[in-house]
Each structure stands twice: as C-alpha cells, then as structure tokens.
Write an enzyme that holds these catalytic residues in place. Structure first.
Site, mmCIF file in Angstrom:
data_model
loop_
_atom_site.group_PDB
_atom_site.id
_atom_site.type_symbol
_atom_site.label_atom_id
_atom_site.label_comp_id
_atom_site.label_asym_id
_atom_site.label_seq_id
_atom_site.Cartn_x
_atom_site.Cartn_y
_atom_site.Cartn_z
ATOM 1 N N GLY A 81 0.808 -1.218 0.000
ATOM 2 C CA GLY A 81 0.000 0.000 0.000
ATOM 3 C C GLY A 81 0.841 1.267 0.000
ATOM 4 O O GLY A 81 0.344 2.339 0.341
ATOM 5 N N THR A 83 2.092 3.202 -2.435
ATOM 6 C CA THR A 83 1.654 4.273 -3.333
ATOM 7 C C THR A 83 0.456 5.008 -2.754
ATOM 8 O O THR A 83 0.380 6.245 -2.795
ATOM 9 C CB THR A 83 1.305 3.698 -4.718
ATOM 10 O OG1 THR A 83 2.399 2.901 -5.195
ATOM 11 C CG2 THR A 83 1.028 4.816 -5.714
ATOM 12 N N TRP A 84 -0.487 4.255 -2.209
ATOM 13 C CA TRP A 84 -1.687 4.837 -1.607
ATOM 14 C C TRP A 84 -1.313 5.686 -0.396
ATOM 15 O O TRP A 84 -1.806 6.801 -0.225
ATOM 16 C CB TRP A 84 -2.638 3.712 -1.206
ATOM 17 C CG TRP A 84 -4.027 4.140 -0.858
ATOM 18 C CD1 TRP A 84 -4.626 5.338 -1.142
ATOM 19 C CD2 TRP A 84 -5.008 3.354 -0.187
ATOM 20 N NE1 TRP A 84 -5.920 5.355 -0.677
ATOM 21 C CE2 TRP A 84 -6.173 4.144 -0.093
ATOM 22 C CE3 TRP A 84 -5.015 2.067 0.340
ATOM 23 C CZ2 TRP A 84 -7.336 3.683 0.527
ATOM 24 C CZ3 TRP A 84 -6.168 1.603 0.945
ATOM 25 C CH2 TRP A 84 -7.315 2.399 1.039
ATOM 26 N N HIS A 145 11.592 1.358 2.375
ATOM 27 C CA HIS A 145 11.265 -0.044 2.656
ATOM 28 C C HIS A 145 12.244 -0.617 3.686
ATOM 29 O O HIS A 145 12.168 -1.805 4.014
ATOM 30 C CB HIS A 145 11.356 -0.882 1.375
ATOM 31 C CG HIS A 145 10.274 -0.608 0.363
ATOM 32 N ND1 HIS A 145 8.960 -0.399 0.700
ATOM 33 C CD2 HIS A 145 10.332 -0.525 -1.005
ATOM 34 C CE1 HIS A 145 8.256 -0.191 -0.404
ATOM 35 N NE2 HIS A 145 9.053 -0.270 -1.439
ATOM 36 N N ARG A 170 0.695 -4.832 5.678
ATOM 37 C CA ARG A 170 -0.293 -5.565 4.886
ATOM 38 C C ARG A 170 -0.103 -7.055 5.111
ATOM 39 O O ARG A 170 1.018 -7.525 5.324
ATOM 40 C CB ARG A 170 -0.127 -5.241 3.398
ATOM 41 C CG ARG A 170 -1.228 -5.797 2.508
ATOM 42 C CD ARG A 170 -0.977 -5.443 1.038
ATOM 43 N NE ARG A 170 -2.118 -5.765 0.206
ATOM 44 C CZ ARG A 170 -2.136 -5.645 -1.125
ATOM 45 N NH1 ARG A 170 -1.050 -5.209 -1.766
ATOM 46 N NH2 ARG A 170 -3.218 -5.954 -1.817
ATOM 47 N N SER A 178 0.958 -9.490 -4.618
ATOM 48 C CA SER A 178 1.133 -8.240 -5.348
ATOM 49 C C SER A 178 2.568 -8.085 -5.843
ATOM 50 O O SER A 178 2.807 -7.603 -6.953
ATOM 51 C CB SER A 178 0.754 -7.060 -4.444
ATOM 52 O OG SER A 178 0.845 -5.839 -5.140
ATOM 53 N N ARG A 306 -2.687 -1.837 -9.600
ATOM 54 C CA ARG A 306 -3.278 -3.075 -10.114
ATOM 55 C C ARG A 306 -4.686 -3.250 -9.547
ATOM 56 O O ARG A 306 -5.646 -2.742 -10.093
ATOM 57 C CB ARG A 306 -2.382 -4.278 -9.782
ATOM 58 C CG ARG A 306 -2.715 -5.532 -10.592
ATOM 59 C CD ARG A 306 -1.744 -6.652 -10.273
ATOM 60 N NE ARG A 306 -1.903 -7.179 -8.929
ATOM 61 C CZ ARG A 306 -2.731 -8.177 -8.601
ATOM 62 N NH1 ARG A 306 -3.458 -8.754 -9.534
ATOM 63 N NH2 ARG A 306 -2.813 -8.601 -7.361
ATOM 64 N N LYS A 307 -4.810 -3.950 -8.425
ATOM 65 C CA LYS A 307 -6.126 -4.168 -7.820
ATOM 66 C C LYS A 307 -6.248 -3.532 -6.442
ATOM 67 O O LYS A 307 -7.230 -2.881 -6.131
ATOM 68 C CB LYS A 307 -6.411 -5.668 -7.699
ATOM 69 C CG LYS A 307 -6.663 -6.398 -8.997
ATOM 70 C CD LYS A 307 -7.017 -7.856 -8.712
ATOM 71 C CE LYS A 307 -7.324 -8.604 -9.991
ATOM 72 N NZ LYS A 307 -7.660 -10.026 -9.711
#
Length: 341
Positions: A81, A83-84, A145, A170, A178, A306-307
């Site tokens: 997550g 990017t969000w 990261h 996550r 992902s 993506r999703k």
C-alpha cells in the site's frame, strides 16, 4: 561482525557520489553473506536481505541522511500500500496550500513516487548524495522499505526532534501476491518459466530470504517501535485502511499534527481527499498510465496500480502455499501479544 564504512567528509551539494565511498562499499559488500534466489543475488546486512543496487542506497542513506524534526517518513514492506499511503499523506499535509487544492493537486499531474521519494531507491540510490536543499517544502515527506532496525541514527533518536514515522502493514499473503505480479509486469520473472520462479521465490520468502526481509522481522520491528514510542511511530493496517478509509485517514492526519477541523469535515474535504487518492482515480490519470520511474530499477508507472484488493491472494496462491505462510505468520507473531496482521 560487519560494519558500515565510516562516513567521508561531506560532499558538495551538487556532487552525485564520492569515489572513496564507492570503493569502501565494494569492499564492504564483498564480505557480506550472500544467497541466490531465482537468479537474484541477495546480501545480508544487519539481519536483512538486499540486492546489491538497493543495498548501496541503504548504506549511503544510513551514513549521510540527516533528518529534521518536521520530517515525515513513510515505511512499508514492498507492495503493502506504499503508493496509496504516499498519495494520502501528501494530500493531507499539503491541503491548506492553495496550489495543492484538490482541483489543482500535484497528484493529478505527477506520480506519487515522484512527489514522495524513496530514500534508498531514489535519493541515495547507487551511492548518490542528493542536494540537501532540493526539497524546500516543509514538512519533507520521504519513504522507505528499510526495516526500523536499519534506519539512520537520526531517525532512531526518539528525542523531541526526531521525525514522525508511519508504518503501513499488509497481510503477507496479499503483499507477496502483489509483489509477484509487480515482478512479472516489470520483466523480473523469467517469462519462459514463471511458475518455477514463483515457487522458488515463495519458498525463499517463507525462509526469510526476500528483499528487505525477513518480512516478520521487519513488521515486528515497526510494531515494537510503535508500542514503545506511539507519539513518534504510527502502525497502520492496510486492511483497516480499506475497511474504513475515512477513520484511518483522520487518524493519520491527527498523528501528523494536522487533523481535520469540523468545518473541513462538514465541507466534505476528507471524502474529497480520499477520492483524489483512490486507486480508481490515480490509475486513470495520464501521469500514471505511461512512462517509467527510474529508481534503482526502471519501473513502469502503470504497474503501481493493479487491484489493491484485500484477499486477492486466493486467486494466486495454492491452498498448501497459503497454509504454509499462514502457519508461519502465526508462529512468528505469536509473541507480540496481539495479531499484528
């Protein structure tokens, strides 16, 4: 015991890297434990694994980055997550600036990873030393990261001048799924034998041999830090952010010291920012459809969208793979006193 080469005298702001640092890194890297995973050579540093280009950026940022008390650091495992979180944080922090209103937000014209740069993958990649004045806006927002245990000393100081750190966790089942799609879309999996590469990556992931992993040590590092220093480290769950986005966004804003006023809520600003930063909106913007990001590796911008669904792993992992990873999560997180994921 491995040691990081001592920092050399500061470079001029426009100098990209120091030759002495380059030589020291080469010698440092040669001495590290190595592990080859599906054609990728990983090296272990302070208990975590990196490929050589990423590690070069990690070591350089550890030595040279100087934080400011107004800084914000967004931390994640890859494909959790990031990017969000970047988009939401950028929009929240800058919402009072007229040029950053929803209708004129830079998010409409630039990829979130360009607005919130990675320390090790972008600013300090390959031993580069960025201009310390390049980010003149305040607060400065960075991403990483890198595990909590491996951050620079100024980020770990825990004093009143240390920056705020937000960690987004996550479920590793979805994060791994992902990540494999991300690798495939960017040509990092051999097209003629993706199934075999997937199985090898999965086995290595479960054994702790993954970039920025072991995943359980990274997650627990930030979890423990949030318990010990909750005013400086916020631990969020991707699943909570999906389930109740308004509450999570308001919690994030409060932690960052810029909570929403009642007037802003009445005006629908929270919902407006959420819509602006939604996957559906971002993936359909021209700035995110075409072109590449030149980080440590060249990445297609479109592959960051993506999703984003919770539980999508069921369409990708076999029952036996899921059982193995779920058992590992139960084992590794049992001592935390709470279900971390």
């Amino acid at each position: 015991m491995e040691s990081i080469p001592k920092a050399m005298p500061a470079a001029s702001p426009m100098e990209k890297h120091e030759d002495d640092d380059e030589d020291q890194f080469d010698e440092f890297y040669k001495k590290l434990p190595k592990k080859q995973v599906a054609g990728l050579m990983l090296a272990q540093h302070k208990g975590f694994w990196y490929d050589e280009p990423i590690l070069h950026g990690v070591v350089t940022f550890q030595k040279h980055f100087e934080s400011q008390d107004s800084d914000i650091l967004l931390a994640t495992m890859p494909k959790s997550g990031t990017t969000w979180l970047k988009a939401l944080t950028f929009a929240i922090v800058n919402r009072s600036k007229s040029e950053h209103s929803i209708s004129e937000s830079p998010l409409l014209f630039q990829n979130p990873h360009q607005l919130v740069p990675f320390l090790e993958l972008d600013l300090y990649r390959g031993g580069k030393l960025p201009d310390p004045n390049m980010m003149i806006t305040r607060p400065r927002i960075f991403a990483t990261h890198v595990p909590y245990q491996c951050l620079s000393d100024t980020l770990l100081s825990n004093d009143s001048k240390s920056p705020r750190i937000v960690y987004l966790c996550r479920n590793p089942l979805d994060a791994f799924t992902s990540l494999m799609h991300f690798f495939s879309q960017n040509g990092a999996l051999p097209a003629d034998d993706e199934t075999s590469a997937l199985e090898e990556y999965f086995g290595a992931f479960c054994e702790g041999f993954s970039i920025f992993g072991p995943f359980w040590d990274q997650i627990l590092g930030y979890w423990d830090a949030s318990l010990k220093n909750s005013n400086k480290v916020l631990f969020l769950h991707y699943e909570d952010l999906q389930r109740d986005t308004p509450s999570s966004v308001k919690k994030l804003a409060e932690f960052l010291g810029c909570g929403f006023s009642q007037q802003e809520e009445n005006q629908g600003l929270v919902e407006g920012l959420i819509k602006l930063c939604s996957l559906e909106n971002l993936k359909n913007l021209e700035c995110n459809k075409e072109g590449d990001l030149h980080l440590v590796h060249t990445i297609k911008k479109s592959t960051y969208f993506r999703k984003g669904k919770v539980g999508d792993w069921v369409n990708f992992l076999t029952p036996s793979m899921a059982k193995r990873l779920e058992g590992l999560m139960t084992e590794k997180f049992a001592e935390s006193g709470k279900n971390v994921v």
